[in-house]
Motif scaffolding. Structure first.
Motif, mmCIF file in Angstrom:
data_model
loop_
_atom_site.group_PDB
_atom_site.id
_atom_site.type_symbol
_atom_site.label_atom_id
_atom_site.label_comp_id
_atom_site.label_asym_id
_atom_site.label_seq_id
_atom_site.Cartn_x
_atom_site.Cartn_y
_atom_site.Cartn_z
ATOM 1 N N GLU A 190 46.667 38.519 30.040
ATOM 2 C CA GLU A 190 47.562 37.421 30.258
ATOM 3 C C GLU A 190 48.650 38.003 31.333
ATOM 4 O O GLU A 190 48.891 37.049 32.448
ATOM 5 C CB GLU A 190 48.362 37.351 28.866
ATOM 6 C CG GLU A 190 47.725 36.805 27.955
ATOM 7 C CD GLU A 190 48.343 36.931 26.479
ATOM 8 O OE1 GLU A 190 48.019 36.055 25.767
ATOM 9 O OE2 GLU A 190 49.174 37.953 26.162
ATOM 10 N N LYS A 191 48.792 39.110 31.392
ATOM 11 C CA LYS A 191 49.788 39.690 32.475
ATOM 12 C C LYS A 191 48.900 39.363 33.942
ATOM 13 O O LYS A 191 49.561 39.032 35.011
ATOM 14 C CB LYS A 191 49.810 41.106 32.364
ATOM 15 C CG LYS A 191 50.975 41.659 33.468
ATOM 16 C CD LYS A 191 50.975 43.398 32.964
ATOM 17 C CE LYS A 191 52.045 43.793 34.108
ATOM 18 N NZ LYS A 191 51.407 44.314 35.256
ATOM 19 N N SER B 253 46.995 36.907 34.707
ATOM 20 C CA SER B 253 47.137 35.673 34.938
ATOM 21 C C SER B 253 48.245 35.253 35.483
ATOM 22 O O SER B 253 48.249 34.249 36.440
ATOM 23 C CB SER B 253 46.705 34.688 33.659
ATOM 24 O OG SER B 253 45.521 35.176 33.154
ATOM 25 N N ILE B 254 49.248 35.907 34.855
ATOM 26 C CA ILE B 254 50.873 35.402 35.258
ATOM 27 C C ILE B 254 51.006 35.923 36.754
ATOM 28 O O ILE B 254 51.300 35.318 37.563
ATOM 29 C CB ILE B 254 51.610 35.977 34.427
ATOM 30 C CG1 ILE B 254 51.798 35.035 33.154
ATOM 31 C CG2 ILE B 254 53.314 35.686 34.925
ATOM 32 C CD1 ILE B 254 52.642 35.347 31.994
ATOM 33 N N GLU B 255 50.495 37.353 37.105
ATOM 34 C CA GLU B 255 50.787 37.723 38.234
ATOM 35 C C GLU B 255 50.046 37.179 39.309
ATOM 36 O O GLU B 255 50.447 37.006 40.326
ATOM 37 C CB GLU B 255 50.192 39.096 38.235
ATOM 38 C CG GLU B 255 51.011 40.062 37.651
ATOM 39 C CD GLU B 255 50.595 41.630 37.265
ATOM 40 O OE1 GLU B 255 49.504 41.968 37.715
ATOM 41 O OE2 GLU B 255 51.482 42.297 36.994
ATOM 42 N N ALA B 256 48.801 36.426 39.006
ATOM 43 C CA ALA B 256 47.985 35.822 40.016
ATOM 44 C C ALA B 256 48.650 34.472 40.236
ATOM 45 O O ALA B 256 48.744 34.162 41.652
ATOM 46 C CB ALA B 256 46.542 35.779 39.545
ATOM 47 N N ALA B 257 49.130 33.820 39.279
ATOM 48 C CA ALA B 257 49.768 32.511 39.626
ATOM 49 C C ALA B 257 51.006 32.499 40.245
ATOM 50 O O ALA B 257 51.335 32.000 41.026
ATOM 51 C CB ALA B 257 50.011 31.817 38.186
ATOM 52 N N ALA B 258 51.593 33.718 40.189
ATOM 53 C CA ALA B 258 52.879 33.962 40.551
ATOM 54 C C ALA B 258 52.773 34.228 41.998
ATOM 55 O O ALA B 258 53.505 33.682 42.790
ATOM 56 C CB ALA B 258 53.905 35.069 40.049
#
Length: 93
Positions: free
Chosen positions: A34-35, A37-42
């Motif tokens: 999850e982390k 995924s958020i880092e990539a999207a950010a």
């Protein structure tokens, strides 16, 4: 920097700041996946992970979009089943 750590773009920006500053913080507990995924999207949005998570949460809450999951799937199935308990000509049940 470790090779498994993402390289942050130099132009990552923070979301718009309020004056006075926002008085509340929310702690998120995430799995490694999850982390990531958020880092990539950010990174794709050129935001910090915290700013991205905050914007996404506020946007979802403002739009009335509850997160999905087992409870949501079960609720949808129950609505579907209950709709079919009374026969209707056009219901497809």
């Amino acid at each position: 920097m470790d090779s498994d750590q993402p390289a942050w773009p130099r132009k990552a920006r923070h979301r718009a700041h309020n004056r006075p500053a926002r008085p509340h913080a929310v702690l998120l507990r995430l799995s490694d996946e999850e982390k990531a995924s958020i880092e990539a999207a950010a990174a794709a949005a050129q935001l910090t992970p915290t700013g991205y998570a905050a914007k996404a949460a506020v946007a979802a809450a403002s739009a009335g979009q509850a997160p999905g999951g087992v409870n949501s799937d079960l609720r949808d199935l129950q609505h579907e089943l209950f709709a079919c308990t009374v026969p209707k000509l056009d219901s497809g049940c």
